[in-house]
Write an enzyme that holds these catalytic residues in place. Structure first.
Site, short mmCIF file in Angstrom:
data_model
loop_
_atom_site.label_atom_id
_atom_site.label_comp_id
_atom_site.label_asym_id
_atom_site.label_seq_id
_atom_site.Cartn_x
_atom_site.Cartn_y
_atom_site.Cartn_z
N ASN A 8 -16.04 10.38 -18.26
CA ASN A 8 -16.33 11.80 -18.50
C ASN A 8 -14.99 12.48 -18.76
O ASN A 8 -14.19 12.65 -17.85
CB ASN A 8 -17.02 12.40 -17.26
CG ASN A 8 -17.20 13.91 -17.40
OD1 ASN A 8 -17.01 14.47 -18.47
ND2 ASN A 8 -17.56 14.56 -16.30
N LYS A 10 -14.48 15.53 -19.70
CA LYS A 10 -14.47 16.97 -19.33
C LYS A 10 -13.88 17.79 -20.48
O LYS A 10 -14.16 17.51 -21.63
CB LYS A 10 -13.72 17.14 -18.00
CG LYS A 10 -14.27 16.21 -16.91
CD LYS A 10 -13.78 16.50 -15.52
CE LYS A 10 -14.43 15.51 -14.55
NZ LYS A 10 -14.11 15.79 -13.17
N GLU A 99 -19.27 20.45 -11.72
CA GLU A 99 -18.47 21.55 -12.27
C GLU A 99 -19.37 22.56 -12.99
O GLU A 99 -19.10 23.76 -12.97
CB GLU A 99 -17.40 20.97 -13.21
CG GLU A 99 -16.30 20.29 -12.41
CD GLU A 99 -15.70 19.06 -13.06
OE1 GLU A 99 -15.85 18.87 -14.28
OE2 GLU A 99 -15.08 18.25 -12.33
N GLU A 170 -21.97 11.87 -7.12
CA GLU A 170 -20.56 12.26 -7.13
C GLU A 170 -20.34 13.28 -6.01
O GLU A 170 -20.57 14.48 -6.23
CB GLU A 170 -20.19 12.90 -8.46
CG GLU A 170 -20.42 12.01 -9.66
CD GLU A 170 -19.61 12.46 -10.88
OE1 GLU A 170 -18.70 11.72 -11.27
OE2 GLU A 170 -19.86 13.56 -11.40
N GLY A 176 -11.71 14.37 -8.45
CA GLY A 176 -10.39 14.85 -8.82
C GLY A 176 -9.44 15.03 -7.66
O GLY A 176 -8.38 15.65 -7.80
P1 13P Z 1 -12.51 11.99 -11.07
O1 13P Z 1 -12.73 10.55 -11.47
O2 13P Z 1 -11.35 12.62 -11.79
O3 13P Z 1 -12.51 12.17 -9.60
O4 13P Z 1 -13.80 12.80 -11.63
C1 13P Z 1 -15.07 12.33 -11.36
C2 13P Z 1 -16.03 13.07 -12.20
O5 13P Z 1 -16.20 14.26 -12.06
C3 13P Z 1 -16.76 12.31 -13.22
O6 13P Z 1 -17.84 13.04 -13.71
#
Ligand code: 13P
Length: 251
Positions: A8, A10, A99, A170, A176
Site C-alpha cells: 500500500n 498511500k 487512515e 491492521e 507506521g
Molecule cells: P506500515 O507497514 O508502514 O506500518 O503501514 C501499514 C499499512 O497501513 C498498510 O496498509
C-alpha cells in the site's frame, strides 16, 4: 490458497517514481515468485497506469486502488468509480483503511457500501479493519473487529468468490510505528476474524484470506506469515522500495 503479499503506497510517489519502483520490484521477483504467492500493489490513482504497465504480463501480480466510490458514475466531484479503476487495469481495491476512517471520517457502514459495490462491479476487495491503542487498552479488540466486519461485509453478494474478499487486520497502533503486533496478539485477532467469517460465510470462510498489516518488514515477514490464520501481509513503509518489498514478497 495463495498467500497475498500486498503493498500500500498511500500518498507517495509521482508517476516516474512509481514506475521505477514497480519495475525494480518486478526485476527482482520475476521467475522467483512461488506458485502459491500473489503480489498486489495498491498505488495512488495518478500512478495506477504506470504501475499497471510494469505489472502487465507478470503472473500472479495485480494492480489495486487504495479506495473507490460506490457509484457507477455521476456528480461525485473528486471520486473514482470501480469501472474507472478497471479501465486503468485494477483488479483489486482497498476499503476502510484506518487512515481513511480516522482522517477522512469514513464510517463502517460506508466502507461496507464500498466493499459490496466493488465486488458487484468485478473488483476483488481488501477490507481493512483494526483497533486503536485506546480500544485495545479498553479490552475492545473483539468488539471493534466484530463491528467492522459486520458492517464491512453486510451486503457482500451471495455468489462471491472466496479469494475476492480479503480481510486485512491492521492494528492502528502498529501502522507506521515500527511496533509490530506480538505473535500472540496476531494469532488471537486473526483467530477471531476467522471465527467471525465462519459465522457470516459458513461455506467459504476457510478459503478467504486474512492479511496482517502494521510495521511488516523484510526481517519479520517470514515469521508473521507462518502464524495460524495469516494468509499474507499488507505493507506500507517497507513496500515503497523495490528491494525491500521484493524480500517481503519472497519471504
Ligand atoms: P506500515 O507497514 O508502514 O506500518 O503501514 C501499514 C499499512 O497501513 C498498510 O496498509
Amino acid at each position: 490458497m495463495k498467500k497475498l503479499m500486498a503493498a500500500n503506497w498511500k500518498m507517495y510517489k509521482n508517476r516516474a517514481e512509481a514506475k521505477a519502483t514497480a519495475e525494480d520490484l518486478i526485476n527482482r521477483i520475476a521467475g522467483k515468485l512461488p506458485e502459491d504467492r500473489e503480489v498486489v500493489i495498491a498505488a495512488p490513482y495518478t500512478a495506477l497506469e504506470s504501475v499497471g504497465a510494469a505489472l502487465a504480463g507478470q503472473a500472479r501480480c495485480s494492480l489495486s486502488a487504495e479506495n473507490l466510490y460506490p457509484a457507477e458514475e455521476g456528480a461525485y466531484t473528486g471520486e473514482i468509480s470501480p469501472a474507472m479503476l478497471k479501465d486503468v487495469g485494477c483488479t483489486y481495491a482497498l476499503a476502510g483503511h484506518s487512515e481513511r476512517r480516522s482522517i477522512i471520517g469514513e464510517t463502517s457502514e460506508f466502507v461496507g457500501e464500498k466493499v459490496a459495490f466493488g465486488l458487484k462491479n468485478g473488483l476483488a476487495m481488501i477490507l481493512c479493519i483494526g483497533e486503536t491503542i485506546e480500544q485495545r487498552k479498553a479490552g475492545e479488540v473483539q468488539k471493534v473487529i466484530d463491528e467492522q466486519l459486520e458492517a464491512g461485509l453486510k451486503d457482500v453478494p451471495a455468489d462471491f468468490a472466496p479469494e475476492s474478499v480479503v480481510i486485512a487486520y491492521e492494528p492502528v497502533w502498529a501502522i507506521g510505528t515500527g511496533e509490530v503486533a506480538g505473535e500472540d496478539e496476531i494469532i488471537e485477532a486473526h483467530g477471531f476474524v476467522r471465527k467471525k467469517l465462519k459465522n457470516i460465510f459458513p461455506e467459504k470462510f476457510n478459503e478467504m484470506r486474512i492479511l496482517y498489516g502494521g510495521s511488516v518488514k523484510p526481517g519479520n515477514c517470514a515469521q508473521i506469515i507462518a502464524l495460524d490464520n495469516v494468509d499474507g501481509v499488507l505493507v506500507g513503509g517497507a513496500s515503497l522500495d523495490g528491494e525491500s518489498f521484493s524480500q517481503i514478497a519472497l519471504a
